[in-house]
Write a protein that holds these residues in place. Structure first.
Motif, PDB file in Angstrom:
ATOM      1  N   TRP A  95      -2.269   4.469  -7.825  1.00 53.12           N
ATOM      2  CA  TRP A  95      -2.183   3.360  -6.879  1.00 53.12           C
ATOM      3  C   TRP A  95      -3.567   2.854  -6.501  1.00 53.12           C
ATOM      4  CZ3 TRP A  95       2.278   1.046  -6.217  1.00 53.12           C
ATOM      5  CH2 TRP A  95       3.443   1.750  -6.528  1.00 53.12           C
ATOM      6  N   ARG A 125      -3.265  -6.147  -6.032  1.00 50.62           N
ATOM      7  CA  ARG A 125      -2.272  -5.429  -5.234  1.00 50.62           C
ATOM      8  C   ARG A 125      -1.315  -6.402  -4.562  1.00 50.62           C
ATOM      9  NH1 ARG A 125      -6.418  -1.050  -2.488  1.00 50.62           N
ATOM     10  NH2 ARG A 125      -6.988  -0.058  -4.454  1.00 50.62           N
ATOM     11  N   TRP A 170       4.848  -4.330  -1.421  1.00 45.81           N
ATOM     12  CA  TRP A 170       6.168  -4.057  -1.986  1.00 45.81           C
ATOM     13  C   TRP A 170       7.289  -4.534  -1.062  1.00 45.81           C
ATOM     14  CZ3 TRP A 170      10.152  -0.944  -0.197  1.00 45.81           C
ATOM     15  CH2 TRP A 170       9.862  -0.091   0.862  1.00 45.81           C
ATOM     16  N   LEU A 230      -1.346   2.306   1.889  1.00 46.71           N
ATOM     17  CA  LEU A 230      -0.469   2.838   0.846  1.00 46.71           C
ATOM     18  C   LEU A 230       0.714   3.489   1.546  1.00 46.71           C
ATOM     19  CD1 LEU A 230      -0.095   3.183  -2.169  1.00 46.71           C
ATOM     20  CD2 LEU A 230      -1.354   5.321  -2.034  1.00 46.71           C
ATOM     21  N   ARG A 279       5.595   4.662  -2.051  1.00 45.88           N
ATOM     22  CA  ARG A 279       6.393   3.457  -2.261  1.00 45.88           C
ATOM     23  C   ARG A 279       5.559   2.313  -2.822  1.00 45.88           C
ATOM     24  NH1 ARG A 279       8.626   4.038   3.659  1.00 45.88           N
ATOM     25  NH2 ARG A 279      10.268   5.550   3.340  1.00 45.88           N
ATOM     26  N   GLY A 280       4.310   2.210  -2.393  1.00 44.06           N
ATOM     27  CA  GLY A 280       3.440   1.148  -2.873  1.00 44.06           C
ATOM     28  C   GLY A 280       2.559   0.608  -1.765  1.00 44.06           C
ATOM     29  N   TRP A 281       1.758  -0.381  -2.112  1.00 46.63           N
ATOM     30  CA  TRP A 281       0.858  -1.009  -1.150  1.00 46.63           C
ATOM     31  C   TRP A 281       1.646  -1.915  -0.221  1.00 46.63           C
ATOM     32  CZ3 TRP A 281      -3.745   0.801  -0.370  1.00 46.63           C
ATOM     33  CH2 TRP A 281      -4.405   1.460  -1.400  1.00 46.63           C
ATOM     34  N   THR A 282       1.284  -1.930   1.063  1.00 45.19           N
ATOM     35  CA  THR A 282       1.903  -2.833   2.036  1.00 45.19           C
ATOM     36  C   THR A 282       0.843  -3.389   2.963  1.00 45.19           C
ATOM     37  OG1 THR A 282       2.317  -1.148   3.715  1.00 45.19           O
ATOM     38  CG2 THR A 282       4.056  -1.516   2.115  1.00 45.19           C
TER      39      THR A 282
END
Length: 121
Positions: free
Chosen positions: A55, A63, A66, A78, A88-91
């Motif tokens: 990530w 980026r 999500w 993250l 889960r991913g970048w927010t």
């Protein structure tokens, strides 16, 4: 015998040392290690470096959040599941906060319904 603090101040005051430290902090591997340490310290959760590093290898300009699917700016995090540690991913920080409020609400359906009414969705 040397005074360790005085030596450390002298060493850290060197411009080349500061420049090298700045370079290291910019490396994805350094940022991933810091993230893993913070999660372990704050939450007592074990997230591995191997799970996090891919990530952080994503360049910042590539980026995407999500949750809202918009490009990520500097104010991002993250996101991970606090129960099992799954990444889960970048927010965006704001998206992550909103998701946490909905997930931890006693009545998440009411929050989603309110959101839909507020934004005419």
């Amino acid at each position: 015998m040397h005074d360790k603090k005085a030596y450390s101040r002298m060493y850290n005051a060197k411009p080349e040392t500061k420049a090298r430290a700045t370079e290291l902090r910019a490396l994805p591997s350094y940022r991933a290690k810091v993230f893993v340490r913070q999660v372990r310290r704050k939450e007592g959760m074990i997230i591995t470096f191997e799970a996090v590093m891919p990530w952080f290898a994503i360049p910042k300009q590539d980026r995407v959040c999500w949750l809202c699917l918009e490009p990520i700016n500097d104010n991002s995090t993250l996101d991970h599941d606090h129960l099992n540690g799954e990444i889960r991913g970048w927010t965006h920080v704001q998206c992550n906060t909103a998701e946490g409020m909905i997930a931890n609400s006693p009545n998440p359906e009411a929050l989603v319904r309110s959101f839909n009414l507020l934004y005419h969705i």
